[in-house]
Design a protein around this motif. Structure first.
Motif, PDB file in Angstrom:
ATOM      1  N   ALA A  60     -10.033  18.503 -44.473  1.00  0.00           N
ATOM      2  CA  ALA A  60      -8.906  18.554 -45.265  1.00  0.00           C
ATOM      3  C   ALA A  60      -8.338  16.939 -45.935  1.00  0.00           C
ATOM      4  N   ASN A  61      -8.579  15.914 -44.888  1.00  0.00           N
ATOM      5  CA  ASN A  61      -8.490  14.413 -44.985  1.00  0.00           C
ATOM      6  C   ASN A  61      -9.823  14.124 -45.816  1.00  0.00           C
ATOM      7  N   SER A  62     -11.038  14.313 -46.288  1.00  0.00           N
ATOM      8  CA  SER A  62     -11.766  14.296 -47.088  1.00  0.00           C
ATOM      9  C   SER A  62     -11.247  14.182 -48.615  1.00  0.00           C
ATOM     10  N   LEU A  63     -11.215  15.784 -48.280  1.00  0.00           N
ATOM     11  CA  LEU A  63     -11.216  16.367 -49.729  1.00  0.00           C
ATOM     12  C   LEU A  63      -9.755  15.749 -50.464  1.00  0.00           C
ATOM     13  N   ALA A  64      -9.064  15.464 -49.958  1.00  0.00           N
ATOM     14  CA  ALA A  64      -7.545  14.384 -50.086  1.00  0.00           C
ATOM     15  C   ALA A  64      -8.048  13.305 -50.721  1.00  0.00           C
ATOM     16  N   THR A  65      -8.635  12.491 -50.132  1.00  0.00           N
ATOM     17  CA  THR A  65      -9.473  11.693 -50.367  1.00  0.00           C
ATOM     18  C   THR A  65     -10.001  11.463 -51.758  1.00  0.00           C
ATOM     19  N   VAL A  66     -10.985  12.567 -51.647  1.00  0.00           N
ATOM     20  CA  VAL A  66     -11.956  12.619 -52.964  1.00  0.00           C
ATOM     21  C   VAL A  66     -10.960  12.466 -53.760  1.00  0.00           C
ATOM     22  N   PHE A  67      -9.834  13.187 -54.248  1.00  0.00           N
ATOM     23  CA  PHE A  67      -9.006  13.609 -55.046  1.00  0.00           C
ATOM     24  C   PHE A  67      -8.367  12.675 -55.289  1.00  0.00           C
ATOM     25  N   GLY A  68      -7.210  11.684 -54.803  1.00  0.00           N
ATOM     26  CA  GLY A  68      -6.973  10.841 -55.277  1.00  0.00           C
ATOM     27  C   GLY A  68      -7.397   9.883 -55.417  1.00  0.00           C
ATOM     28  N   LEU A  69      -8.619   9.160 -54.679  1.00  0.00           N
ATOM     29  CA  LEU A  69      -9.210   8.331 -55.093  1.00  0.00           C
ATOM     30  C   LEU A  69      -9.533   8.338 -56.692  1.00  0.00           C
ATOM     31  N   GLY A  70     -10.387   9.438 -56.657  1.00  0.00           N
ATOM     32  CA  GLY A  70     -10.838   9.828 -58.209  1.00  0.00           C
ATOM     33  C   GLY A  70      -9.763   9.557 -59.331  1.00  0.00           C
ATOM     34  N   VAL A 115     -15.731   9.387 -60.962  1.00  0.00           N
ATOM     35  CA  VAL A 115     -16.166  11.046 -60.136  1.00  0.00           C
ATOM     36  C   VAL A 115     -17.262  10.445 -59.075  1.00  0.00           C
ATOM     37  N   ALA A 116     -17.900   9.668 -59.500  1.00  0.00           N
ATOM     38  CA  ALA A 116     -19.269   9.162 -58.519  1.00  0.00           C
ATOM     39  C   ALA A 116     -18.727   7.989 -57.184  1.00  0.00           C
ATOM     40  N   VAL A 117     -17.556   7.434 -57.164  1.00  0.00           N
ATOM     41  CA  VAL A 117     -17.161   6.653 -56.368  1.00  0.00           C
ATOM     42  C   VAL A 117     -16.322   7.997 -55.263  1.00  0.00           C
ATOM     43  N   ALA A 118     -15.185   8.631 -55.980  1.00  0.00           N
ATOM     44  CA  ALA A 118     -15.252   9.277 -55.095  1.00  0.00           C
ATOM     45  C   ALA A 118     -15.408  10.407 -54.479  1.00  0.00           C
ATOM     46  N   SER A 119     -16.349  11.112 -54.879  1.00  0.00           N
ATOM     47  CA  SER A 119     -17.254  11.611 -54.845  1.00  0.00           C
ATOM     48  C   SER A 119     -18.663  10.933 -52.944  1.00  0.00           C
ATOM     49  N   PRO A 158     -12.589  -0.151 -70.217  1.00  0.00           N
ATOM     50  CA  PRO A 158     -13.261  -1.287 -71.447  1.00  0.00           C
ATOM     51  C   PRO A 158     -12.102  -2.350 -71.501  1.00  0.00           C
ATOM     52  N   ALA A 159     -11.450  -2.533 -70.616  1.00  0.00           N
ATOM     53  CA  ALA A 159     -11.062  -4.310 -70.484  1.00  0.00           C
ATOM     54  C   ALA A 159     -11.482  -4.688 -70.211  1.00  0.00           C
ATOM     55  N   GLN A 160     -13.181  -4.373 -68.912  1.00  0.00           N
ATOM     56  CA  GLN A 160     -13.408  -4.868 -67.941  1.00  0.00           C
ATOM     57  C   GLN A 160     -14.975  -5.352 -68.647  1.00  0.00           C
ATOM     58  N   SER A 161     -14.931  -6.564 -68.009  1.00  0.00           N
ATOM     59  CA  SER A 161     -16.925  -6.924 -68.563  1.00  0.00           C
ATOM     60  C   SER A 161     -17.790  -6.465 -66.573  1.00  0.00           C
ATOM     61  N   GLU A 162     -19.128  -6.397 -67.274  1.00  0.00           N
ATOM     62  CA  GLU A 162     -19.830  -6.238 -66.572  1.00  0.00           C
ATOM     63  C   GLU A 162     -19.734  -6.153 -64.913  1.00  0.00           C
ATOM     64  N   PRO A 163     -20.217  -8.008 -64.634  1.00  0.00           N
ATOM     65  CA  PRO A 163     -19.684  -8.698 -63.386  1.00  0.00           C
ATOM     66  C   PRO A 163     -18.730  -8.591 -62.498  1.00  0.00           C
ATOM     67  N   GLU A 164     -17.306  -7.363 -63.208  1.00  0.00           N
ATOM     68  CA  GLU A 164     -16.090  -7.342 -63.117  1.00  0.00           C
ATOM     69  C   GLU A 164     -16.242  -6.351 -61.927  1.00  0.00           C
ATOM     70  N   LEU A 165     -16.870  -5.047 -63.022  1.00  0.00           N
ATOM     71  CA  LEU A 165     -16.567  -3.818 -62.314  1.00  0.00           C
ATOM     72  C   LEU A 165     -16.433  -3.888 -60.981  1.00  0.00           C
ATOM     73  N   ALA A 166     -16.080  -2.915 -60.964  1.00  0.00           N
ATOM     74  CA  ALA A 166     -15.495  -2.457 -59.331  1.00  0.00           C
ATOM     75  C   ALA A 166     -14.683  -1.773 -59.569  1.00  0.00           C
ATOM     76  N   ALA A 167     -14.564  -0.834 -57.943  1.00  0.00           N
ATOM     77  CA  ALA A 167     -14.028   0.418 -57.978  1.00  0.00           C
ATOM     78  C   ALA A 167     -13.636   0.703 -56.472  1.00  0.00           C
ATOM     79  N   PRO A 168     -12.471   1.107 -55.698  1.00  0.00           N
ATOM     80  CA  PRO A 168     -12.093   1.240 -54.727  1.00  0.00           C
ATOM     81  C   PRO A 168     -12.815   1.936 -53.797  1.00  0.00           C
ATOM     82  N   SER A 169     -12.618   1.798 -52.393  1.00  0.00           N
ATOM     83  CA  SER A 169     -13.456   2.409 -51.181  1.00  0.00           C
ATOM     84  C   SER A 169     -11.994   2.952 -50.121  1.00  0.00           C
ATOM     85  N   ALA A 170     -12.346   3.791 -49.100  1.00  0.00           N
ATOM     86  CA  ALA A 170     -10.644   4.041 -48.192  1.00  0.00           C
ATOM     87  C   ALA A 170     -11.238   5.139 -47.542  1.00  0.00           C
ATOM     88  N   SER A 171     -11.508   5.551 -46.526  1.00  0.00           N
ATOM     89  CA  SER A 171     -11.515   7.143 -46.311  1.00  0.00           C
ATOM     90  C   SER A 171     -10.532   7.228 -45.390  1.00  0.00           C
TER      91      SER A 171
END
Length: 247
Positions: A43-53, A159-163, A234-247
């Motif tokens: 339950a904890n992991s599924l909620a995190t996946v959906f929330g993070l995405g 999708v990829a980071v949340a998964s 679109p507002a980001q250039s490639e070196p700035e690409l980032a996305a979140p992480s946590a569990s």
């Protein structure tokens, strides 16, 4: 970037708070609804996946949706010689915002479930195999995020980071915190998702080492960044690409 630094820092704080509220709140809810640890983690992991995405898709256009100091530092390091890359001033605004937001998210989750607003976690996570799990989880996260940028697939980040984080809940011994700000925030709640304050330092050290390993893998696997502008939004250039992480 089109948004002001203040607006971007606020987005990082709000996103980090929401992310930790999802992680901690779903952990509390899971333990109240089931006594099976496996069901609780599911339950904890599924909620995190959906929330993070959702959070990446929503706030990526504003700040890049880092929500994670090691991701911010990696974005600065890879883009420090690139016009439009993150600056040290950006890092100095992002990291405190992420940490404060994470703490606020833990307090908010406790409040929603009528728990003590601030209660240090007693969940000890001090073990070498857990530190190894954090190193692996963080290295994989950094490889994924910056690999997507270098292959012009940043649009897949929600999708990829949340998964990946959802999978890492299960294939790492530490359940994949992979985020110093979230680790600090989770020390403020003595619930399912908590971590004892004494365990925080070694976890963060493992995460930093994992980020360095991940950047090394990016350099080794992907020869050059994609030539076109890419990013989580679109507002980001490639070196700035980032996305979140946590569990």
């Amino acid at each position: 970037m089109s948004s002001s630094l203040g607006r971007r820092a606020l987005a990082e704080a709000v996103g980090s708070a929401a992310l930790v509220a999802v992680v901690v709140g779903s952990g509390i809810q899971a333990t109240e609804l089931s006594h099976d640890v496996g069901v609780q983690l599911l339950a904890n992991s599924l909620a995190t996946v959906f929330g993070l995405g959702v959070l990446i898709a929503l706030l990526g256009p504003v700040s890049g949706a880092h929500f994670n100091p090691v991701v911010t530092l990696a974005a600065w390091f890879t883009g420090r010689r690139t016009p439009g890359g993150l600056t040290l001033r950006d890092v100095a605004a992002y990291v405190p915002a992420q940490t404060a937001g994470a703490i606020g998210g833990a307090v908010l989750a406790d409040a929603m479930f009528a728990k003590p607003l601030v209660q240090w976690s007693t969940h000890d996570r001090s073990a070498v195999h857990l530190w190894l799990g954090e190193l692996v989880a963080t290295a994989g996260l950094v490889l994924l995020i910056f690999g997507l940028g270098r292959t012009a697939r940043a649009h897949l980040a929600p999708v990829a980071v949340a998964s990946y984080i959802g999978a890492a809940y299960w294939f790492t011994s530490s359940t994949s915190f992979a985020n110093p700000a979230v680790t600090i925030g989770r020390a403020f709640t003595d619930t399912f998702a908590g971590i004892a304050p004494a365990s925080v330092g070694p976890f963060i050290a493992a995460q930093i080492a994992g980020a360095a390993l991940g950047l090394g893998l990016v350099a080794a696997v992907f020869a050059h960044p994609a030539p076109a502008r890419t990013g989580t939004v679109p507002a980001q250039s490639e070196p700035e690409l980032a996305a979140p992480s946590a569990s």
